[in-house]
Design a protein around this motif. Structure first.
Motif, PDB file in Angstrom:
ATOM      1  N   LYS A  66      35.522  37.869  38.787  1.00 54.02           N
ATOM      2  CA  LYS A  66      36.422  38.004  39.920  1.00 54.02           C
ATOM      3  C   LYS A  66      36.641  36.649  40.601  1.00 54.02           C
ATOM      4  O   LYS A  66      35.689  35.904  40.841  1.00 54.02           O
ATOM      5  CB  LYS A  66      35.850  38.997  40.940  1.00 54.02           C
ATOM      6  CG  LYS A  66      35.930  40.450  40.513  1.00 54.02           C
ATOM      7  CD  LYS A  66      37.359  40.973  40.614  1.00 54.02           C
ATOM      8  CE  LYS A  66      37.394  42.477  40.482  1.00 54.02           C
ATOM      9  NZ  LYS A  66      38.765  43.018  40.672  1.00 54.02           N
ATOM     10  N   ASP A  76      41.333  39.155  36.731  1.00 52.77           N
ATOM     11  CA  ASP A  76      40.482  40.008  37.556  1.00 52.77           C
ATOM     12  C   ASP A  76      40.288  41.379  36.926  1.00 52.77           C
ATOM     13  O   ASP A  76      39.188  41.946  36.961  1.00 52.77           O
ATOM     14  CB  ASP A  76      41.069  40.147  38.968  1.00 52.77           C
ATOM     15  CG  ASP A  76      40.833  38.918  39.827  1.00 52.77           C
ATOM     16  OD1 ASP A  76      39.947  38.110  39.484  1.00 52.77           O
ATOM     17  OD2 ASP A  76      41.543  38.756  40.840  1.00 52.77           O
ATOM     18  N   THR A  77      41.354  41.946  36.356  1.00 50.57           N
ATOM     19  CA  THR A  77      41.239  43.254  35.708  1.00 50.57           C
ATOM     20  C   THR A  77      40.377  43.160  34.457  1.00 50.57           C
ATOM     21  O   THR A  77      39.564  44.049  34.176  1.00 50.57           O
ATOM     22  CB  THR A  77      42.626  43.810  35.350  1.00 50.57           C
ATOM     23  OG1 THR A  77      43.465  43.803  36.504  1.00 50.57           O
ATOM     24  CG2 THR A  77      42.524  45.242  34.833  1.00 50.57           C
ATOM     25  N   ASP A 123      36.785  43.195  35.423  1.00 51.64           N
ATOM     26  CA  ASP A 123      36.313  44.566  35.667  1.00 51.64           C
ATOM     27  C   ASP A 123      36.067  45.295  34.353  1.00 51.64           C
ATOM     28  O   ASP A 123      35.046  45.973  34.181  1.00 51.64           O
ATOM     29  CB  ASP A 123      37.342  45.340  36.494  1.00 51.64           C
ATOM     30  CG  ASP A 123      37.385  44.896  37.948  1.00 51.64           C
ATOM     31  OD1 ASP A 123      36.385  44.327  38.433  1.00 51.64           O
ATOM     32  OD2 ASP A 123      38.430  45.109  38.597  1.00 51.64           O
ATOM     33  N   SER A 174      32.961  43.918  32.488  1.00 52.35           N
ATOM     34  CA  SER A 174      31.733  44.352  33.149  1.00 52.35           C
ATOM     35  C   SER A 174      31.433  45.817  32.826  1.00 52.35           C
ATOM     36  O   SER A 174      30.288  46.181  32.524  1.00 52.35           O
ATOM     37  CB  SER A 174      31.863  44.156  34.660  1.00 52.35           C
ATOM     38  OG  SER A 174      30.713  44.609  35.335  1.00 52.35           O
ATOM     39  N   HIS A 175      32.474  46.641  32.860  1.00 47.47           N
ATOM     40  CA  HIS A 175      32.305  48.065  32.547  1.00 47.47           C
ATOM     41  C   HIS A 175      31.908  48.249  31.086  1.00 47.47           C
ATOM     42  O   HIS A 175      31.033  49.074  30.767  1.00 47.47           O
ATOM     43  CB  HIS A 175      33.603  48.813  32.841  1.00 47.47           C
ATOM     44  CG  HIS A 175      33.525  50.293  32.599  1.00 47.47           C
ATOM     45  ND1 HIS A 175      32.863  51.154  33.441  1.00 47.47           N
ATOM     46  CD2 HIS A 175      34.013  51.052  31.579  1.00 47.47           C
ATOM     47  CE1 HIS A 175      32.947  52.389  32.973  1.00 47.47           C
ATOM     48  NE2 HIS A 175      33.643  52.353  31.846  1.00 47.47           N
TER      49      HIS A 175
END
Length: 644
Positions: A203, A277-278, A281, A284-285
């Motif tokens: 991020k 940024d997406t 995410d 990380s997921h």
């Protein structure tokens, strides 16, 4: 915002002087081409990175002189009314807040050998858009390709072997240090980031991961990632039996096993097409979802590079560029160096721009071509048959995927497809003349070949669009410690004056052309010496931000963006040298162009890029305008000296 202050979407570093010196070596000594790249002197200072820590520090340009260059570029790009206002704002900056900010920069330059290095990398890492707008694409134009181009797997096997040969040069530090024509060493630091490198999404700001080491520094990973039908495989590149890189026939055995899998995979790599940024995410997921996913991601991050067995069969160079730039999504990792082999045996490179510039790839392609030129048919056959021992089987990297990840993959696919539909490119061969003719102009008129081309690109744009275009050209600052690039703002008042005279058919065009060329050469030398204005302006913005100060008015003045600031150069250009490689990247603006060119003995090659969303841009038409401008300006000079 610092990341958007100066950063362009691409910058391929100049290699003119290096290639000129290399060609002279070939002609003078008639040596094998490959040997011109290899350092045989055992002296540690002659190793690839042996001089990097001894290079001079990047100098800090003077405040007043730098702002004068900036104002000069504004004068060419904005209205007279805007320029009067800009002049006042700039002069106030030099007298007031600029003094203290320059002092802060000076203090930084006294404790850091490259005061710009960290900020320049951060500018890339803070970019939050999709990587497709930032990365670059390159075509290796192999004139001596020795294998059957109809056999994709053999072509892939040969290329995997040759890229690994290049890796071994860097690993053993046997790649010769590059120098300018005066004998000054160039920084080789960027070459450390070709292999075992990955941009990691987080991020707000990404991180740059690198685990490459030379043999003098320790061990590093040697596996390669292969993409095929949206599936991901990990392969070895070193023989357990011999400790040597796989021969072409051994690589052939490996890739032959991979293509037995006919079904398509989930397309996990498509996630890298998301905005940063997406993607942070999603990554990380993905890692949190399964330990196996975490291990797979680590294998990709640490891999030497990625290799794609593509189902596309591009027939033209334009189609090949598109294949590399926008068509390979789902079968590439946008955060790494990707080597793509098409179904019909052609090659194209797609790479993250963060840690390095195009000259790293140009050098690699030139080395591979040199190896090919040295090898006769018999030697190629001997190499193919050199080692038939068994190889490690490829390991497929399978991921645990849930509905949330599938939704992200679908979103990423739409983003990538929209970029593909919007991307316009044209590979243009100008056949009328090349380096030989331009060399005559240089001998008669002291006209620099790049200056000639740059002025013609501006003329083409002004003829097509009716107004000047702020222009970015890459200048190398590699004679300095960890130096990369500076911006040559080639749209000068002198260039605009000449173009307007040509368009209006005025009688003094030859004199104006000479004046514009002289200005170009001066500006180019200033930028190569670290005395441009764009990196300095980025530094001013960055130091103000670090000091918690308000950004000076010079950055909010409308002329800042109108002259190219904040990534707003309408023409984004770069010269890729005299080697058989062509590169490209997205234009900085939807209403702008990318113009990338190389100069051969009797012709020139241009790659023009544009976005279809631009209401008036057209890559093919712009290429035609450039061709006409080149011929018209050359004819102008020949008219004065018919025997030229």
């Amino acid at each position: 915002m610092i990341a958007g202050t100066i950063l362009r979407r691409h910058c391929t570093s100049k290699t003119i002087l290096f290639w000129r010196n290399l060609v002279s070596v070939f002609n003078a000594q008639q040596m094998k081409m490959e040997s011109a790249f290899i350092e045989k002197d055992p002296d540690p200072t002659k190793r690839t990175f042996g001089q990097d820590d001894k290079l001079p520090s990047l100098p800090l340009p003077k405040l007043n002189e730098t702002i004068q260059k900036y104002m000069d570029s504004c004068k060419a790009a904005v209205t007279k009314e805007d320029f009067v206002n800009t002049q006042q704002i700039s002069e106030n900056f030099v007298k007031n807040e600029g003094v203290q900010l320059h002092k802060s920069l000076l203090e930084r330059s006294q404790v850091r050998r490259n005061w710009m290095d960290e900020w320049w990398t951060d500018a890339y890492l803070k970019f939050r858009g999709v990587s497709g707008n930032l990365n670059f694409t390159g075509i290796p134009v192999f004139c001596f390709w020795p294998v059957d181009a109809s056999d994709q797997l053999k072509s892939a096997a040969w290329q995997l072997h040759f890229v690994m040969k290049y890796w071994s040069l860097l690993r053993e530090e046997k790649l010769k240090q590059q120098k300018d024509r005066k004998g000054n060493n160039f920084s080789m630091y960027q070459f450390r980031f070709l292999f075992n490198t990955c941009r990691i999404p987080y991020k707000e700001t990404d991180e740059l991961f690198n685990c490459f080491k030379t043999i003098y520094e320790g061990d590093c990973p040697t596996h390669v990632i292969i993409f095929y039908h949206k599936r991901i495989y990990k392969i070895a590149s070193i023989s357990n039996k011999t400790g040597q890189i796989y021969t072409p026939s051994q690589f052939y055995k490996v890739v032959s096993q991979i293509v037995q899998d006919k079904e398509s995979g989930e397309g996990i790599s498509t996630l890298t097409e998301l905005d940063r940024d997406t993607w942070a995410d999603a990554r990380s997921h993905l890692i949190e979802l399964s330990p196996q996913n975490k291990k797979n991601i680590h294998d990709i991050d640490t891999a030497l590079f990625c290799f794609n067995l593509s189902d596309d069969s591009p027939q033209s160079d334009t189609d090949l560029l598109r294949c590399g730039a926008t068509l390979s999504y789902g079968n590439r990792w946008m955060d790494k160096f990707n080597y793509i082999c098409t179904k019909n045996g052609k090659f194209v490179v797609h790479a993250d721009h963060t840690p390095l510039d195009g000259m790293v790839f140009v050098t690699m392609m030139a080395y591979i071509e040199a190896v090919l030129q040295d090898m006769k048919k018999q030697k190629l056959l001997e190499l193919w048959n050199a080692d038939q021992s068994p190889v490690d089987s490829p390991v497929e990297l399978t991921f645990v995927v849930n509905e949330k990840l599938k939704s992200w993959i679908e979103e990423a696919s739409k983003i990538a497809e929209n970029l593909n539909l919007n991307f316009d490119c044209n590979f243009f061969n100008f056949q009328q003349f090349g380096k030989k003719a331009l060399k005559k102009l240089k001998n008669f008129f002291q006209i620099h070949p790049c200056g000639f081309v740059q002025i013609c690109i501006q003329l083409a744009y002004m003829r097509k669009h009716g107004h000047p275009a702020p222009t970015y050209e890459t200048a190398t600052t590699r004679i300095f410690y960890r130096g990369r690039t500076e911006t040559i703002r080639t749209c000068t008042p002198e260039v605009v004056e000449f173009c307007e005279a040509m368009i209006s058919d005025l009688p003094n065009t030859k004199e104006l052309f000479m004046k514009a060329c002289k200005k170009y050469v001066w500006l180019m030398e200033e930028c190569k010496a670290g005395r441009g204005c764009d990196r300095y302006m980025l530094g001013i913005a960055a130091i103000a931000n670090e000091n918690g100060e308000k950004l000076p008015e010079i950055f909010s003045d409308s002329s800042f963006e109108k002259s190219g600031g904040n990534g707003n150069f309408i023409l984004s250009t770069s010269f890729s040298g005299y080697a058989n490689a062509a590169g490209s990247a997205m234009p900085m603006r939807d209403d702008g162009y990318g113009a990338f060119y190389k100069i051969n003995d009797d012709h020139m090659t241009f790659v023009i890029t544009a976005m279809r969303s631009g209401p008036e841009t057209d890559a093919k038409d712009m290429a035609l305008h450039i061709g006409k401008a080149l011929q018209d300006v050359y004819d102008l000079m020949v008219d004065y000296y018919p025997n030229l």
